[in-house]
Design a protein around this motif. Structure first.
Motif, PDB file in Angstrom:
ATOM      1  N   ASP A   1       1.392 -11.621   4.437  1.00  0.00           N
ATOM      2  CA  ASP A   1       2.653 -12.139   3.915  1.00  0.00           C
ATOM      3  C   ASP A   1       3.376 -13.001   4.931  1.00  0.00           C
ATOM      4  O   ASP A   1       4.136 -13.897   4.572  1.00  0.00           O
ATOM      5  CB  ASP A   1       3.581 -10.982   3.507  1.00  0.00           C
TER       6      ASP A   1
ATOM      7  N   LYS B   1       1.494  -6.713   6.105  1.00  0.00           N
ATOM      8  CA  LYS B   1       2.512  -7.715   5.787  1.00  0.00           C
ATOM      9  C   LYS B   1       2.430  -8.905   6.725  1.00  0.00           C
ATOM     10  O   LYS B   1       2.574 -10.052   6.307  1.00  0.00           O
ATOM     11  CB  LYS B   1       3.905  -7.074   5.848  1.00  0.00           C
TER      12      LYS B   1
ATOM     13  N   THR C   1       3.587 -12.158  12.077  1.00  0.00           N
ATOM     14  CA  THR C   1       2.152 -12.438  12.170  1.00  0.00           C
ATOM     15  C   THR C   1       1.631 -12.138  13.569  1.00  0.00           C
ATOM     16  O   THR C   1       0.544 -11.566  13.732  1.00  0.00           O
ATOM     17  CB  THR C   1       1.883 -13.918  11.824  1.00  0.00           C
TER      18      THR C   1
ATOM     19  N   SER D   1       5.733 -11.868   6.745  1.00  0.00           N
ATOM     20  CA  SER D   1       7.113 -11.433   6.751  1.00  0.00           C
ATOM     21  C   SER D   1       7.152  -9.933   6.849  1.00  0.00           C
ATOM     22  O   SER D   1       6.169  -9.238   6.681  1.00  0.00           O
ATOM     23  CB  SER D   1       7.829 -11.870   5.470  1.00  0.00           C
ATOM     24  N   HIS D   2       8.373  -9.399   7.125  1.00  0.00           N
ATOM     25  CA  HIS D   2       8.535  -7.957   7.224  1.00  0.00           C
ATOM     26  C   HIS D   2       8.570  -7.347   5.825  1.00  0.00           C
ATOM     27  O   HIS D   2       9.030  -7.962   4.888  1.00  0.00           O
ATOM     28  CB  HIS D   2       9.838  -7.609   7.971  1.00  0.00           C
TER      29      HIS D   2
ATOM     30  N   ARG E   1       1.432  -0.770   7.757  1.00  0.00           N
ATOM     31  CA  ARG E   1       2.180  -1.560   6.782  1.00  0.00           C
ATOM     32  C   ARG E   1       2.612  -2.889   7.385  1.00  0.00           C
ATOM     33  O   ARG E   1       2.530  -3.934   6.742  1.00  0.00           O
ATOM     34  CB  ARG E   1       3.406  -0.770   6.312  1.00  0.00           C
ATOM     35  N   GLN E   2       3.067  -2.852   8.652  1.00  0.00           N
ATOM     36  CA  GLN E   2       3.461  -4.091   9.317  1.00  0.00           C
ATOM     37  C   GLN E   2       2.259  -5.012   9.534  1.00  0.00           C
ATOM     38  O   GLN E   2       2.394  -6.235   9.465  1.00  0.00           O
ATOM     39  CB  GLN E   2       4.128  -3.781  10.668  1.00  0.00           C
TER      40      GLN E   2
END
Length: 275
Positions: A272, A268, A199, A274-275, A264-265
């Protein structure tokens, strides 16, 4: 859904995505291509690449500009990098510590404190730049990198993201750490900080781009050309001049490349955790 319908739906999605990407990327490419040609070629957006990119940008980065003739594009690039990275780093540290204190310590009126922090989202720097400038001037931070960075840090956006993330952390982690004899600092360092890195990384990129693109505050707080950022320094050149186009490319490409490489990171990390 039949396979042929699924294929056509996916094909339409890809066409829309490719068209949108080209719509955003082609103007930047045409500007960059225009700056790679020699001196005799008209400076206008074009699709064909020239062979003078390294020579043109090398000379542009190290030549002296401005009314004083003492500032270079490399200096402005460095100032923009410090502003973006410094703003993002300080805001992340302050936001994570604040969110940790609000969630894991028994603070009276914690909800009220958090609500007050969120009010800062309704008061951007542009709406309070006069009193902010007065404080910065009283502290002697005009025309300094500290004066550029510190006033931008005061916002509750990062605290909001980290608070929402920490609320999803199971209470069993804190109980296990307490049974192992871990104090608040060790719990924060060994458990919360590692799981917060996705995060934090995603938010760092968003904040870096925000700091990099700042214009109004650098205009207000910097009058010495040695403290100019790339965005602030665009006043030196005309929009259609070769140096103006190169400065625009330098101002756009670094944050754009970071977003493209780590999108993408970012998704996420923000959604999310998370990775």
């Amino acid at each position: 859904m039949p396979s042929w319908r699924r294929f056509h739906a996916q094909l339409a999605d890809h066409i829309i995505l490719i068209a949108g990407s080209l719509f955003m990327a082609v103007p930047i490419y045409t500007l960059f291509a225009a700056t790679t040609h020699g001196a005799g070629v008209p400076m206008m957006p074009r699709l064909d690449m020239g062979g003078n990119a390294l020579e043109n940008y090398g000379r542009f980065l190290t030549s002296d500009y401005g009314f004083s003739g003492e500032v270079t594009a490399l200096t402005m690039l460095w100032n923009s990098l410090l502003l973006g990275a410094g703003f993002a780093s300080l805001k992340l540290v302050l936001s994570l510590i604040t969110a940790y204190a609000l969630i894991y310590f028994r603070i009276r009126f914690a909800s009220l404190v958090f609500a007050i922090l969120l009010l800062t989202l309704l008061l951007p720097l542009e709406s309070r730049f006069l009193p902010t400038y007065e404080v910065v001037a009283e502290l002697g931070m005009v025309n300094t990198r500290a004066g550029l960075i510190f006033p931008l840090v005061a916002s509750g956006l990062g605290t909001l993201f980290f608070r929402q993330f920490l609320l999803t952390v199971p209470d069993t982690l804190m109980e296990s750490a307490r049974l192992d004899g871990a104090g608040p600092f060790r719990f924060f360092r060994d458990i919360l900080l590692p799981i917060s890195l996705p995060t934090a990384g995603a938010l760092f990129l968003v904040l870096f781009v925000t700091g990099w693109n700042q214009y109004l505050w650098p205009v207000i707080v910097t009058s010495e050309e040695s403290a100019y950022t790339l965005v602030r320094g665009m006043q030196f050149f005309g929009r259609a001049s070769p140096h103006g186009l190169m400065l625009a490319v330098l101002a756009v490409l670094p944050p754009a490349l970071l977003v493209i490489l780590f999108q993408r990171q970012v998704v996420k990390g923000l959604f999310d955790g998370s990775h």
